[in-house]
Design a protein around this motif. Structure first.
Motif, PDB file in Angstrom:
ATOM      1  N   GLU A  37       6.610  -3.693   7.614  1.00 39.25           N
ATOM      2  CA  GLU A  37       7.693  -3.304   8.657  1.00 39.25           C
ATOM      3  C   GLU A  37       8.137  -2.018   8.330  1.00 39.25           C
ATOM      4  O   GLU A  37       8.729  -1.543   7.191  1.00 39.25           O
ATOM      5  CB  GLU A  37       8.525  -4.156   8.998  1.00 39.25           C
ATOM      6  CG  GLU A  37       7.971  -5.833   9.443  1.00 39.25           C
ATOM      7  CD  GLU A  37       7.209  -5.484  10.847  1.00 39.25           C
ATOM      8  OE1 GLU A  37       7.661  -4.415  11.563  1.00 39.25           O
ATOM      9  OE2 GLU A  37       6.423  -6.121  10.982  1.00 39.25           O
ATOM     10  N   ARG A  38       8.180  -0.770   9.083  1.00 42.21           N
ATOM     11  CA  ARG A  38       8.738   0.377   8.894  1.00 42.21           C
ATOM     12  C   ARG A  38      10.463   0.342   8.919  1.00 42.21           C
ATOM     13  O   ARG A  38      11.120   1.040   8.314  1.00 42.21           O
ATOM     14  CB  ARG A  38       8.155   1.282   9.627  1.00 42.21           C
ATOM     15  CG  ARG A  38       8.726   2.844   9.386  1.00 42.21           C
ATOM     16  CD  ARG A  38       8.029   3.721  10.358  1.00 42.21           C
ATOM     17  NE  ARG A  38       8.479   5.229  10.108  1.00 42.21           N
ATOM     18  CZ  ARG A  38       8.285   6.377  10.605  1.00 42.21           C
ATOM     19  NH1 ARG A  38       7.267   6.192  11.656  1.00 42.21           N
ATOM     20  NH2 ARG A  38       8.884   7.318  10.448  1.00 42.21           N
ATOM     21  N   TYR A  39      10.908  -0.200  10.262  1.00 46.18           N
ATOM     22  CA  TYR A  39      12.138  -0.189  10.356  1.00 46.18           C
ATOM     23  C   TYR A  39      13.054  -1.433   9.938  1.00 46.18           C
ATOM     24  O   TYR A  39      12.794  -2.671   9.797  1.00 46.18           O
ATOM     25  CB  TYR A  39      12.457  -0.374  11.892  1.00 46.18           C
ATOM     26  CG  TYR A  39      11.942   0.839  12.511  1.00 46.18           C
ATOM     27  CD1 TYR A  39      12.428   2.241  12.334  1.00 46.18           C
ATOM     28  CD2 TYR A  39      10.496   0.684  13.266  1.00 46.18           C
ATOM     29  CE1 TYR A  39      11.677   3.201  12.910  1.00 46.18           C
ATOM     30  CE2 TYR A  39      10.160   1.792  13.777  1.00 46.18           C
ATOM     31  CZ  TYR A  39      10.579   3.009  13.690  1.00 46.18           C
ATOM     32  OH  TYR A  39      10.131   4.213  14.105  1.00 46.18           O
ATOM     33  N   ARG A  42      13.372  -4.973  11.741  1.00 43.07           N
ATOM     34  CA  ARG A  42      12.206  -5.974  11.791  1.00 43.07           C
ATOM     35  C   ARG A  42      12.029  -6.377  10.172  1.00 43.07           C
ATOM     36  O   ARG A  42      11.206  -7.406  10.166  1.00 43.07           O
ATOM     37  CB  ARG A  42      10.926  -5.168  11.820  1.00 43.07           C
ATOM     38  CG  ARG A  42      10.886  -4.594  13.392  1.00 43.07           C
ATOM     39  CD  ARG A  42       9.620  -3.961  13.774  1.00 43.07           C
ATOM     40  NE  ARG A  42       9.700  -3.460  15.319  1.00 43.07           N
ATOM     41  CZ  ARG A  42       8.755  -2.913  15.815  1.00 43.07           C
ATOM     42  NH1 ARG A  42       7.920  -2.405  15.077  1.00 43.07           N
ATOM     43  NH2 ARG A  42       8.854  -2.454  17.087  1.00 43.07           N
ATOM     44  N   GLN A  43      12.542  -5.811   9.160  1.00 46.46           N
ATOM     45  CA  GLN A  43      12.608  -6.518   7.809  1.00 46.46           C
ATOM     46  C   GLN A  43      13.456  -7.367   7.557  1.00 46.46           C
ATOM     47  O   GLN A  43      13.239  -8.436   6.938  1.00 46.46           O
ATOM     48  CB  GLN A  43      12.789  -5.387   6.673  1.00 46.46           C
ATOM     49  CG  GLN A  43      11.724  -4.318   6.833  1.00 46.46           C
ATOM     50  CD  GLN A  43      12.040  -3.144   5.875  1.00 46.46           C
ATOM     51  OE1 GLN A  43      13.052  -3.021   5.092  1.00 46.46           O
ATOM     52  NE2 GLN A  43      11.190  -1.898   5.696  1.00 46.46           N
ATOM     53  N   TYR A  46      12.323 -11.368   7.581  1.00 48.34           N
ATOM     54  CA  TYR A  46      11.516 -11.687   6.372  1.00 48.34           C
ATOM     55  C   TYR A  46      12.486 -12.071   5.278  1.00 48.34           C
ATOM     56  O   TYR A  46      12.264 -12.864   4.345  1.00 48.34           O
ATOM     57  CB  TYR A  46      10.621 -10.800   6.049  1.00 48.34           C
ATOM     58  CG  TYR A  46       9.349 -10.509   7.116  1.00 48.34           C
ATOM     59  CD1 TYR A  46       8.280 -11.414   7.317  1.00 48.34           C
ATOM     60  CD2 TYR A  46       9.237  -9.478   8.000  1.00 48.34           C
ATOM     61  CE1 TYR A  46       7.427 -11.357   8.226  1.00 48.34           C
ATOM     62  CE2 TYR A  46       7.968  -9.324   8.976  1.00 48.34           C
ATOM     63  CZ  TYR A  46       7.287 -10.396   8.973  1.00 48.34           C
ATOM     64  OH  TYR A  46       6.264 -10.116   9.947  1.00 48.34           O
TER      65      TYR A  46
END
Length: 158
Positions: A37-39, A42-43, A46
């Motif tokens: 994930e880039r952003y 969104r991380q 996890y």
């Protein structure tokens, strides 16, 4: 009783290794999810669902392993102590005297040249040594030699 405690200790060890393995797997899954994930927003899922619980499981597993190893060691020490006590009582039964008493009973006293202790003739520390010589009574009385703590020669002998 000892076998039950030993089984529980081994169960705790297995639980510790399982928690460590599960924590490591969760951390790897979390890392893999975060790396894809880039952003940051969104991380976070996890991190919250995999990495933090994985780290907690690793800490819990380490604690369980430490406790389990201590329990196994304590159980083995208790078992060895029980064997030692049993051997001590067997020694007392065979010789007719307590196990902690003197190991020699001879009235003759010996010393090794250059030594600092005087011993009974049948003391295991001087028995069979050709260089052992008889103790002069004046030398023992003057304090030049100390009585052996193993055979415990009496002060008046020598």
């Amino acid at each position: 009783m000892r076998t039950v405690r030993l089984r529980i200790a081994h169960l705790v060890l297995r639980a510790g290794w399982t928690a460590l393995a599960a924590g490591a797997v969760l951390c790897v899954i979390g890392w893999y999810g975060v790396s894809g994930e880039r952003y940051a927003e969104r991380q976070l899922p996890y991190l919250a669902s995999c990495s933090l619980p994985g780290a907690a499981l690793i800490v819990a597993g380490a604690v369980l392993l430490a406790h389990g190893r201590d329990a196994v060691a304590a159980t083995r020490v208790e078992e060895l102590y029980a064997l030692l006590v049993a051997a001590g009582s067997a020694d007392a039964d065979e010789s007719g005297r307590p196990a902690g008493g003197p190991v020699a009973v001879s009235g003759e006293t010996l010393t090794v040249p250059g030594g600092t202790l005087w011993h009974r003739a049948d003391c295991p520390l001087v028995a069979g040594k050709a260089e052992a010589v008889l103790v002069d009574g004046r030398l023992a009385a003057s304090g030049g030699l100390k009585p052996c703590p193993v055979c415990e020669p009496a002060e008046e002998t020598g």
